[in-house]
Design an enzyme around this catalytic site. Structure first.
Site, PDB file in Angstrom:
ATOM      1  N   CYS A  73      52.785  59.136 -13.376  1.00 20.87           N
ATOM      2  CA  CYS A  73      52.311  60.398 -12.796  1.00 20.87           C
ATOM      3  C   CYS A  73      51.353  60.122 -11.646  1.00 20.87           C
ATOM      4  CB  CYS A  73      51.609  61.255 -13.849  1.00 20.87           C
ATOM      5  SG  CYS A  73      52.659  61.779 -15.210  1.00 20.87           S
ATOM      6  N   CYS A 102      48.832  59.190 -17.532  1.00 20.76           N
ATOM      7  CA  CYS A 102      50.202  58.731 -17.256  1.00 20.76           C
ATOM      8  C   CYS A 102      50.247  57.924 -15.955  1.00 20.76           C
ATOM      9  CB  CYS A 102      51.117  59.954 -17.185  1.00 20.76           C
ATOM     10  SG  CYS A 102      52.749  59.649 -16.504  1.00 20.76           S
TER      11      CYS A 102
END
Length: 160
Positions: A81, A78
């Site tokens: 993230c 991600c």
């Protein structure tokens, strides 16, 4: 994760920065000043995010932590993230002793993502008294994360 921090059934295991001795900091004492059992020097408050590798460790931690627990649900693939990770490190350092920042890789500990209905990542949640008290999805700077924590647990988090 702090290089020398792990979780067991009763607390966090941290290495003394002075003598290297492993010390357990009980979940119920996370906000207290603690000393190394070997050299008796003060142990610093946890100032970095701690990785959680099992749902059992997570459950014990959030049920017994004496400070609010900020959970970052994330995954290695991600992009957002990865962008929020350094911001969470700043939060952990500035809020050391007042809150504990933990990271849950939803690929590794998928059961927690399912249990808490995590539909997008990154998702931040604040736990207090064993229960989730607030949740927010999306990447944001450290200052906004700290404001989110203060709003969720005003008695537990100090101002940066």
């Amino acid at each position: 994760m702090m290089a020398n921090t792990s979780i067991d059934d009763r607390g966090l295991i941290v290495s003394c920065p002075d003598c290297g001795q492993k010390n357990r900091v009980a979940f119920e004492r996370l906000g207290d000043a603690t000393r190394c059992g070997h050299c008796k020097r003060a142990l610093p408050a946890l100032g970095e995010p701690v990785d959680v590798h099992s749902s059992a460790d997570f459950d014990r931690l959030v049920a017994h932590a004496s400070v609010p627990v900020v959970v970052d649900y994330w995954a290695p693939w991600c992009g957002p993230c990865r962008m929020v990770a350094p911001e969470l490190k700043k939060v952990a350092a500035r809020q050391a002793g007042s809150v504990l920042v933990v990271k849950v890789n939803t690929d590794e500990v998928a059961e927690l993502g399912e249990r808490y209905g995590i539909r997008s990542i990154p998702t931040l949640a604040v736990f207090g008294g064993g229960k989730e008290v607030a949740r927010s999805a999306g990447a944001r700077p450290a200052e906004e994360i700290e404001a989110f924590i203060r709003q969720a647990s005003p008695a537990g988090a100090r101002r940066a």
